[in-house]
Enzyme design. Structure first.
Site, short mmCIF file in Angstrom:
data_model
loop_
_atom_site.label_atom_id
_atom_site.label_comp_id
_atom_site.label_asym_id
_atom_site.label_seq_id
_atom_site.Cartn_x
_atom_site.Cartn_y
_atom_site.Cartn_z
N GLU A 186 4.46 -5.01 6.34
CA GLU A 186 5.11 -3.84 6.56
C GLU A 186 4.69 -3.36 7.98
O GLU A 186 3.32 -3.70 8.22
CB GLU A 186 4.57 -2.75 5.75
CG GLU A 186 4.90 -1.57 6.05
CD GLU A 186 4.39 -0.26 5.07
OE1 GLU A 186 3.92 -0.60 4.16
OE2 GLU A 186 5.02 0.85 5.40
N ARG A 220 -5.35 -11.77 -3.43
CA ARG A 220 -5.57 -11.30 -2.08
C ARG A 220 -6.75 -12.34 -1.89
O ARG A 220 -7.60 -12.37 -2.36
CB ARG A 220 -5.91 -9.99 -1.78
CG ARG A 220 -4.96 -8.92 -2.33
CD ARG A 220 -5.38 -7.49 -2.09
NE ARG A 220 -5.27 -7.10 -0.62
CZ ARG A 220 -3.88 -6.85 -0.16
NH1 ARG A 220 -3.12 -6.59 -0.76
NH2 ARG A 220 -4.37 -6.31 1.39
N LYS A 226 -5.14 -2.95 6.28
CA LYS A 226 -4.79 -2.34 7.71
C LYS A 226 -5.33 -0.67 7.64
O LYS A 226 -5.41 -0.26 8.62
CB LYS A 226 -3.19 -2.20 7.46
CG LYS A 226 -2.83 -3.83 7.94
CD LYS A 226 -1.21 -3.76 8.14
CE LYS A 226 -0.71 -4.02 6.64
NZ LYS A 226 0.77 -4.21 6.67
#
Ligand code: ATP
Ligand code: MG
Length: 561
Positions: free
Chosen positions: A37, A262, A272
């Site tokens: 994204e 992850r 982020k």
């Protein structure tokens, strides 16, 4: 540390894909995608995902798309999208002409929403987000049906049309899938698939007043692109039934979603959102601050693509969350730099060394090896004279027993040059040594004695007249705790920032010509560590180096395998 290809064990994802290929699922095709994204800069976790998706495509003779998942214009920016493209390229991966945007599919997604309404599988709901949350139930109790759930198909079509035309304010209505409010999986409790948002989109401008949810956009985008394996992180595991539900109910190509853990790393935050805070609140100097685990930060610091790719392979794939020690990352970096980085001379804490029997006003050049690990790199000429600088740490007036560097009366080798012996020292009024006066043996040129005389110490040096004033930025861990996100009630990860993560040394000196090197290309300052030129050199006018990583590698010693 390296494994031969033939010895590599397949991980659970590669096993799954191998099986699909052998069964000729999707005609034996493999097509993956990396779907960030554009709401921030890519970080080391993304490196892992990039290496996995592009790597698998390559290994199986397939393709990998780059897709910007741009369904939320509130947080997304062109700046981020551009950086993402740059970063994937810098890592060395290529999407050919397959750069896509979820927003490319807004028309199709809208049609599919209408298709669901027509099948009575979606409805317009007037509940606020807060009311929906209250009606959603919990893991142990079912949710409540929305009072708007039984609207007629015609009414839903009409209201959805009005939503699209911008007739309602933000948040006043949503389109929801009609699935099951008592499903044990909360994601299946009539999830929102469209929301009203009067916000300009970087790609579609003001065309849309409604935007699809992540869940409604992601799987369908995969489907449109003919993706075969949709690899994502574990937090989406509970979204998979919804992913499947959309593909089944829309009767479209159905990619297989597979989840992996992850990547987390000690002493940094890898999200982020948290990094944005560090940037916005000025704790670091931008997304590309060399202390940040962003691709741009690591690149500025002197990381190479190969070291990051090797690290990603080395950590492998897991099904459970884990945290990798930053020392492993540094080990992979050193391993790569040791092979590739050119060697140069420099001193961080200059101390004057005068050779009293060296002819005044004479100077010469000595041959210095560019990379002892790679003969093809050859050697270079480095200026030498009777006025040199050595590092303060390489001289001691009263050395302890095991100190083999320079001291009064002691002979050492100046790397690539001559043997020198310390004859006198000069002190300032505070009593600090400010100059060492030596004699040299002209017969030891090149650093070897023809009479077989041995010296125990070899130190680096630079020529006082021709060397370049240099500022060096030394980086330490950004946080002082291995897991900065582990906080007490009244703490925040910000409280764990390391106040000494950046230290600048002002008066260093490096060999002549080094200031002409390109920024971001790492080299080794012999006996000190790996460094690269910082882009600030161009704006601030000084020659500024980032220390990429010191030389010492504790990882390989303590983790032999
Ligand atoms: P963040 O939590 O940092 O915002 P994200 O997951 O929201 O990250 P996306 O832009 O959605 O970031 O991620 C793009 C792809 O990268 C996704 O497939 C995601 O699963 C993967 N990814 C993100 N973070 C990691 C990580 N730490 N380790 C492995 N893969 C990751
Ligand atoms: Mg995200």
């Amino acid at each position: 540390m390296e494994e031969k290809d033939s010895e590599k064990k397949l991980d659970f994802i590669r096993n799954h894909i191998t099986e699909d290929v052998s069964k000729q699922k999707n005609d034996g095709r493999v097509h993956t995608r990396f779907p960030p994204e554009p709401n921030g800069y890519l970080h080391l976790g993304h490196v892992k995902s990039i290496c996995l998706n592009f790597g698998i495509a390559k290994e199986f003779g397939g393709l990998c798309n780059l897709r910007l998942d741009d369904t939320n214009p509130v947080a997304e920016k062109i700046e981020y999208a551009n950086a993402i493209k740059q970063d994937v390229k810098w890592l060395g991966f290529c999407w050919d002409n397959r750069l896509f945007h979820a927003s490319d599919y807004f028309e199709q997604l809208h049609e599919w929403a209408i298709a669901l309404i027509k099948k009575d599988k979606a409805f317009v709901c007037d509940l606020s987000f807060e009311e929906m949350r209250q009606n959603r139930g919990t893991l142990v109790s079912p949710g409540k049906n929305s009072p708007y759930r039984d609207r007629s198909i015609e009414e839903n079509l009409e209201l959805f049309k009005q939503m699209k035309e911008g007739e309602f304010p933000d948040g006043s209505k949503t389109l929801r899938a009609k699935i099951n409010m008592s499903s044990p999986n909360l994601n299946l409790r009539d999830p929102v698939i469209y929301r009203i948002l009067h916000k300009e989109h970087p790609k579609t401008g003001n065309k849309w007043k409604i935007y699809p949810s992540y869940d409604f956009a992601h799987g369908q985008s995969d489907s449109i692109e003919g993706i075969t394996h949709s690899l994502c992180t574990l937090e989406f595991e509970h979204h998979r039934p919804l992913y499947d539900w959309f593909c089944e109910n829309l009767e479209i190509h159905h990619p297989q979603q597979i989840e992996f853990a992850r990547l987390n790393l000690t002493y940094v935050v890898m999200s982020k959102r948290k990094m944005l805070r560090l940037v916005d609140e000025g704790y670091v100097n931008g997304w590309d601050d060399p202390r940040m685990p962003t691709i741009q930060g690591m690149r500025r610091r002197g990381f190479t693509p190969d070291s990051l790719i090797a690290f990603s392979e080395r950590v492998g794939l897991a099904k459970r969350e884990n945290t990798i020690e930053v020392e492993l990352l540094e080990h992979c970096l050193r391993h790569d730099l040791n092979k590739k980085a050119p060697r140069r001379l420099g001193v961080l804490h200059p101390l004057k060394l005068t050779i009293k029997n060296y002819p005044k006003d004479k100077s010469e050049e000595v041959d210095a090896v560019n990379n002892p690990e790679d003969d093809s790199e050859g050697s270079r000429k480095v200026p030498f004279s009777g006025e040199l600088l050595i590092d303060k740490n390489d001289f001691m007036e009263n050395p302890p027993k095991k100190y083999f560097r320079l001291a009064p009366g002691r002979e050492v080798r100046l790397k690539y040059a001559y043997y020198v012996t310390c004859e006198e020292i000069v002190k300032d009024e505070k009593g600090d040594v400010v100059e060492v006066i030596c004699t040299y043996d002209p017969a030891t040129k090149g650093g070897d004695s023809p009479d077989g005389r041995k010296v125990k110490g070899t130190i680096q040096w630079v020529d006082a007249k021709t060397s370049v004033p240099t500022k060096v930025r030394l980086y330490d861990r950004l946080f002082s705790k291995p897991n900065p996100e582990e906080c007490n009630e009244n703490e925040d990860f910000i409280d764990h920032l390391n106040p000494n993560s950046l230290k600048t040394i002002e008066n260093c000196m490096t060999e002549s010509g080094l200031d002409q090197i390109e920024t971001g290309i790492p080299f080794q300052l012999e006996r000190i560590g790996y460094f690269c030129k910082d882009p600030d050199s161009h704006t601030l006018g000084d020659f500024i180096l980032n220390r990429t990583v010191p030389l010492r590698d504790s990882w390989s010693k303590s983790n032999k395998n």
